[in-house]
Design a protein around this motif. Structure first.
Motif, PDB file in Angstrom:
ATOM      1  N   LYS A  12       0.860  -1.199   0.000  1.00  0.00           N
ATOM      2  CA  LYS A  12       0.000   0.000   0.000  1.00  0.00           C
ATOM      3  C   LYS A  12       0.886   1.236   0.000  1.00  0.00           C
ATOM      4  N   SER A  14       0.500   5.572  -0.360  1.00  0.00           N
ATOM      5  CA  SER A  14      -0.483   6.654  -0.425  1.00  0.00           C
ATOM      6  C   SER A  14      -0.311   7.386  -1.748  1.00  0.00           C
ATOM      7  N   GLY A  15      -1.381   8.014  -2.178  1.00  0.00           N
ATOM      8  CA  GLY A  15      -1.322   8.779  -3.425  1.00  0.00           C
ATOM      9  C   GLY A  15      -0.247   9.855  -3.362  1.00  0.00           C
ATOM     10  N   GLY A  54      -5.393   7.957  -3.209  1.00  0.00           N
ATOM     11  CA  GLY A  54      -5.779   8.979  -4.189  1.00  0.00           C
ATOM     12  C   GLY A  54      -5.548  10.388  -3.680  1.00  0.00           C
ATOM     13  N   PHE A  58      -7.425  13.881  -4.953  1.00  0.00           N
ATOM     14  CA  PHE A  58      -8.648  14.307  -4.251  1.00  0.00           C
ATOM     15  C   PHE A  58      -8.946  13.397  -3.071  1.00  0.00           C
ATOM     16  N   ARG A  59      -9.347  14.010  -1.955  1.00  0.00           N
ATOM     17  CA  ARG A  59      -9.837  13.237  -0.799  1.00  0.00           C
ATOM     18  C   ARG A  59     -11.273  13.663  -0.523  1.00  0.00           C
ATOM     19  N   GLY A  60     -12.136  12.675  -0.312  1.00  0.00           N
ATOM     20  CA  GLY A  60     -13.548  12.951  -0.079  1.00  0.00           C
ATOM     21  C   GLY A  60     -13.788  13.891   1.090  1.00  0.00           C
ATOM     22  N   GLY A  77     -12.759  10.782  -4.931  1.00  0.00           N
ATOM     23  CA  GLY A  77     -11.517  10.208  -4.375  1.00  0.00           C
ATOM     24  C   GLY A  77     -11.257   8.827  -4.954  1.00  0.00           C
ATOM     25  N   ILE A  78     -12.317   8.048  -5.078  1.00  0.00           N
ATOM     26  CA  ILE A  78     -12.192   6.694  -5.648  1.00  0.00           C
ATOM     27  C   ILE A  78     -11.692   6.776  -7.094  1.00  0.00           C
ATOM     28  N   ALA A 133      -9.750   1.701  -6.909  1.00  0.00           N
ATOM     29  CA  ALA A 133     -11.073   2.110  -6.415  1.00  0.00           C
ATOM     30  C   ALA A 133     -11.325   1.687  -4.968  1.00  0.00           C
ATOM     31  N   GLY A 134     -10.262   1.465  -4.215  1.00  0.00           N
ATOM     32  CA  GLY A 134     -10.406   1.155  -2.777  1.00  0.00           C
ATOM     33  C   GLY A 134     -11.340  -0.015  -2.557  1.00  0.00           C
ATOM     34  N   THR A 135     -12.274   0.168  -1.622  1.00  0.00           N
ATOM     35  CA  THR A 135     -13.280  -0.866  -1.371  1.00  0.00           C
ATOM     36  C   THR A 135     -14.444  -0.737  -2.358  1.00  0.00           C
ATOM     37  N   GLY A 136     -14.453   0.369  -3.109  1.00  0.00           N
ATOM     38  CA  GLY A 136     -15.582   0.650  -4.010  1.00  0.00           C
ATOM     39  C   GLY A 136     -16.715   1.376  -3.297  1.00  0.00           C
ATOM     40  N   LEU A 137     -16.546   1.640  -2.005  1.00  0.00           N
ATOM     41  CA  LEU A 137     -17.617   2.237  -1.205  1.00  0.00           C
ATOM     42  C   LEU A 137     -17.177   3.551  -0.564  1.00  0.00           C
ATOM     43  N   PHE A 140     -14.998   4.896   3.265  1.00  0.00           N
ATOM     44  CA  PHE A 140     -13.852   4.047   3.574  1.00  0.00           C
ATOM     45  C   PHE A 140     -12.579   4.716   3.061  1.00  0.00           C
TER      46      PHE A 140
HETATM   47  N1  UDP Z   1     -12.162   6.380  -0.948  1.00  0.00           N
HETATM   48  C1  UDP Z   1     -13.425   5.881  -0.635  1.00  0.00           C
HETATM   49  N2  UDP Z   1     -13.564   4.540  -0.391  1.00  0.00           N
HETATM   50  C2  UDP Z   1     -12.520   3.671  -0.422  1.00  0.00           C
HETATM   51  C3  UDP Z   1     -11.231   4.184  -0.709  1.00  0.00           C
HETATM   52  C4  UDP Z   1     -11.081   5.548  -0.966  1.00  0.00           C
HETATM   53  O1  UDP Z   1     -14.388   6.613  -0.587  1.00  0.00           O
HETATM   54  O2  UDP Z   1     -12.718   2.472  -0.186  1.00  0.00           O
HETATM   55  C5  UDP Z   1     -12.009   7.807  -1.304  1.00  0.00           C
HETATM   56  C6  UDP Z   1     -12.001   8.737  -0.117  1.00  0.00           C
HETATM   57  O3  UDP Z   1     -12.638   9.930  -0.492  1.00  0.00           O
HETATM   58  C7  UDP Z   1     -10.504   8.988   0.081  1.00  0.00           C
HETATM   59  C8  UDP Z   1     -10.008   9.009  -1.348  1.00  0.00           C
HETATM   60  O4  UDP Z   1     -10.774   8.001  -1.989  1.00  0.00           O
HETATM   61  O5  UDP Z   1     -10.264  10.224   0.718  1.00  0.00           O
HETATM   62  C9  UDP Z   1      -8.545   8.716  -1.521  1.00  0.00           C
HETATM   63  O6  UDP Z   1      -8.178   7.612  -0.739  1.00  0.00           O
HETATM   64  P1  UDP Z   1      -7.205   7.753   0.528  1.00  0.00           P
HETATM   65  O7  UDP Z   1      -7.533   8.992   1.293  1.00  0.00           O
HETATM   66  O8  UDP Z   1      -7.240   6.475   1.266  1.00  0.00           O
HETATM   67  O9  UDP Z   1      -5.808   7.937  -0.227  1.00  0.00           O
HETATM   68  P2  UDP Z   1      -4.327   8.118   0.380  1.00  0.00           P
HETATM   69  O10 UDP Z   1      -4.425   8.972   1.618  1.00  0.00           O
HETATM   70  O11 UDP Z   1      -3.810   6.755   0.699  1.00  0.00           O
HETATM   71  O12 UDP Z   1      -3.584   8.766  -0.754  1.00  0.00           O
END
Ligand code: UDP
Length: 239
Positions: A12, A14-15, A54, A58-60, A77-78, A133-137, A140
């Motif tokens: 894993k 991070s983006g 991601g 973008f982060r949700g 974010g997905i 696409a993470g969990t798709g949900l 999360f």
């Molecule tokens: N996301 C989601 N469901 C998931 C995985 C990711 O809704 O199962 C969205 C969520 O908005 C999250 C964004 O995708 O902020 C990016 O993922 P994450 O923050 O985990 O990325 P990282 O911090 O690892 O770059």
């Protein structure tokens, strides 16, 4: 005690790692560096599945904080994780490696749809699997997606590449007295509220006996070193 070598890992990252020195987005040279790390592991006989976040796009939660509907923001974010996965697939292919993006959200004109059996099939065939696409949900994170995929794909360990070389008692960037652990249990991570991954991800790894190995992805060669039991890292296990 010598541990059994890891033969199938879920990595894993991070983006943000993909930004390199840029303030936003995808730096293809950095993607290439991570791709080389994965190729080294594959050349040593490891099967590698990858989950990329991601947060470089973008982060949700950031969208929701500005008044957006959280579900729509998380979908953005997905989508960001899919862009990162496609970038990694493209770079791996340009280096002559077979890699497959498997998305938790069906987008058949773009990539394959994720299923555990498909993922295991590709890994056994020597392909690098990129779970997008993470969990798709919504609601999360990709850390939880990574723990889920590590369980489903029967990985020996979840490798969590971070910006520091393991788990510390406090943030080592702001607290010079922070102690680094060689080993720590999932229960201690939760009870000390050490935020290396979100609690849902920790609980999934704990309940399914998947060790989490925390290391710095910024150190060149770290993934293969850790795979060989070398370098600096913290192992998180049940006991
Ligand atoms: N996301 C989601 N469901 C998931 C995985 C990711 O809704 O199962 C969205 C969520 O908005 C999250 C964004 O995708 O902020 C990016 O993922 P994450 O923050 O985990 O990325 P990282 O911090 O690892 O770059």
């Amino acid at each position: 005690m010598t541990r059994k070598p890891y033969t199938r890992i879920l990595l894993k990252v991070s983006g943000e790692v993909l930004m390199g020195e840029k303030p936003f987005g995808i730096d293809l040279e950095t993607v290439g560096r991570i791709a080389d790390e994965i190729i080294t592991c594959a050349d040593r006989g490891a099967q590698v599945a990858l989950v990329i976040g991601g947060g470089n796009i973008f982060r949700g939660l950031a969208g929701a904080a500005k008044g957006m509907d959280r579900v729509a923001a998380d979908h953005m974010g997905i989508m960001a994780t899919v862009m990162n996965a496609l970038a990694m697939q493209g770079v791996l292919k340009s280096k002559g490696r077979d890699a497959r993006v498997l998305s938790a959200i069906a987008m058949p004109t773009v990539c394959e749809t994720y299923s555990a059996s498909k993922g295991i099939h590709h890994l056994e065939a020597g392909r690098i699997v990129i779970c997008a696409a993470g969990t798709g949900l919504p609601f999360f994170t990709t850390d939880t997606g990574a723990a889920l995929r590590a369980c489903e794909l029967q990985c020996d360990a979840l490798f969590k590449g971070t910006s520091v070389d393991g788990v510390y008692s406090a943030d080592p960037k702001s607290d010079p007295s922070a102690k680094r652990f060689e080993h720590i249990t999932f229960s201690e991570i939760l009870s000390r509220d050490l935020r290396i991954m979100d609690p849902a991800a920790i609980a999934l790894a704990r309940d399914n006996g998947i060790p989490v190995v925390v290391f710095s992805i910024r150190t060149p060669g770290a993934v293969a070193d850790v795979l060989n039991g070398g370098g600096r890292f913290t192992t998180v296990t049940k006991d």
